[in-house]
Design an enzyme around this catalytic site. Structure first.
Site, PDB file in Angstrom:
ATOM      1  N   CYS A 132      39.737  36.384  37.891  1.00 23.84           N
ATOM      2  CA  CYS A 132      40.541  36.738  39.081  1.00 23.84           C
ATOM      3  C   CYS A 132      39.769  36.515  40.383  1.00 23.84           C
ATOM      4  O   CYS A 132      40.011  37.226  41.374  1.00 23.84           O
ATOM      5  CB  CYS A 132      41.020  38.184  39.035  1.00 23.84           C
ATOM      6  SG  CYS A 132      42.003  38.597  37.602  1.00 23.84           S
ATOM      7  N   ALA A 133      38.831  35.584  40.374  1.00 25.86           N
ATOM      8  CA  ALA A 133      38.018  35.360  41.587  1.00 25.86           C
ATOM      9  C   ALA A 133      37.764  33.856  41.757  1.00 25.86           C
ATOM     10  O   ALA A 133      36.637  33.381  41.633  1.00 25.86           O
ATOM     11  CB  ALA A 133      36.711  36.133  41.496  1.00 25.86           C
TER      12      ALA A 133
END
Ligand SMILES: Cc1ncc(COP(=O)(O)O)c(C=O)c1O
Length: 388
Positions: A344-345
């Site tokens: 998620c980055a």
């Protein structure tokens, strides 16, 4: 729980959620489910039990993070919700926000949405180790900078940001300072006052050792946050307007009382063991992991190699193999739980040079042992050897 669950799993996915939890956490959740009602809604014994529990937990959190007033402690369902309430509750059209390329999507996505309604956003680029210097933040500040939003430690490579210095920069420029302490709460001390933090967002279910479905937003003195959700608070029931006082302003609907009971037990466990003991243990394991993986042929380790500069998060790839395949092999063949991909980055992986396939992330917790780390390194050695 499925019959086939192997309790001997080597769990190295603590950055996603910590596991196992201290025994007291399981007991506290069970107890609260049996013996508490809905908080702030009535005067009977079960409701008062819930009230007491919430107040004691707020007080503990206020002292743990040096918030000052327990009323400024707001319960949320996770860190993402805390971040959304904080960002959308203070930033308005025409404001400018400074953030970094190491942020999680739970900061980047709300900011991207805010951009569509006229908020300006500057993303300061981290170096290949995932580090952003305070001077870079200072350079990005404009006349209309309302907020500086920074991750405390990366969920991809564990790099610790200099939040005290960045907080000083924010303070000197009259900007609000938001810290996403998802990967540090419970492991590294975070003092809101010392670090000039106005908005502190933490999950309850990672380093604080509480259950899933818990998170906390802590709001500094004098900082006005508008509500994202309105509804029943049990207070001022005669009015159709949301109460303006804290924490009711930001806490609508029934709270996760069993989850918060577990979070309280997690905080008590950390206090008893000592945060520095937890940190030292995790640092020792992180060093073993960094050293062990770095020595392997065909394995590339990202981020700082010094555990004093990171939390217990290590990212690596086996050259020529998809991280998803490596993580699946670790799970199926060796019983080791890791997380592959982009975590998620996406911008963080661009910064460290592992976009688009990402990495295999190993993240340690207080209950991991040296033996488990050695097994993980050996497993990676076997997997990487298949390539020779
Ligand atoms: C740095 C960071 N911020 C925010 C979050 C979101 O936390 P939650 O899953 O509690 O919403 C995570 C979760 O992994 C994270 O690592």
């Amino acid at each position: 729980m499925s019959e086939s669950f192997d309790k001997n799993v080597i769990y190295l996915d603590n950055a996603a959620t910590s596991w196992p939890k201290p025994e007291a956490v399981y007991r506290a959740v069970d107890y609260a489910m049996r013996y508490s009602g809905n908080a702030s809604r009535s005067g009977h014994r079960l409701a008062l039990e819930a009230d007491r529990l919430l107040y004691q937990t707020r007080k503990m959190l206020a002292s743990f993070f040096n918030v000052g007033d327990p009323a400024q402690v707001v319960f949320t369902k996770n860190c993402t919700e805390a971040l959304n309430v904080a960002l959308k509750g203070v930033v308005k059209e025409g404001d400018h926000v400074v953030t970094t390329s190491m942020e999680h999507n739970s900061v980047l996505r709300p900011l991207s949405k805010l951009q569509k309604s006229g908020v300006e956003v500057t993303v300061v680029q981290a170096n290949v180790e995932g580090y952003v210097a305070p001077e870079q933040i200072a350079e990005a500040i404009r006349y209309n900078t309302k907020l500086i939003a920074v991750i405390h430690a990366s969920n991809v490579v564990g790099t610790i940001m200099p939040i005290a210095d960045i907080g000083k920069v924010a303070h000197d420029h009259g900007a609000l300072f938001l810290v996403d302490a998802a990967q540090t709460a419970g492991t590294l001390p975070v003092d809101m006052e010392e670090c000039f933090i106005d908005l502190l967002c933490v999950p309850g279910h990672k380093g604080l050792m509480g259950p899933s479905g818990t998170g906390v937003l802590m709001v500094g003195k004098g900082v006005e946050v508008e509500s994202l959700i309105e509804g029943g608070t049990g207070s001022l029931s005669e009015s159709v307007e949301q109460p303006s006082f804290m924490p009711d302003r930001l806490e609508s609907g029934t709270l996760n009382v069993p989850g918060i009971a577990g979070l309280k037990a997690g905080l008590e466990f950390i206090t008893e063991v000592g945060q520095s003991t937890i940190r030292q243990h995790e640092q020792k394991l992180t060093k073993l992991l960094l050293d062990g993986l770095s020595e392997l042929d065909n394995v590339l380790v990202y981020g700082p190699k010094d555990p004093n500069r990171t939390v217990g998060v290590v990212s690596a790839v086996v050259r020529g193999m998809d991280p998803a395949q490596v993580s699946a092999l670790l799970d199926r063949e060796y019983g080791i739980a890791t997380r592959p991909g982009l975590h998620c980055a996406p911008l963080a992986h661009k910064s460290i040079g592992s976009f688009e396939t990402g990495t295999v992330r190993f993240s340690v917790g207080y209950f991991n042992t040296e033996e488990e780390i050695e097994k993980a390194v050996q497993a990676m050695k076997h997997i990487a050897k298949q390539l020779d």
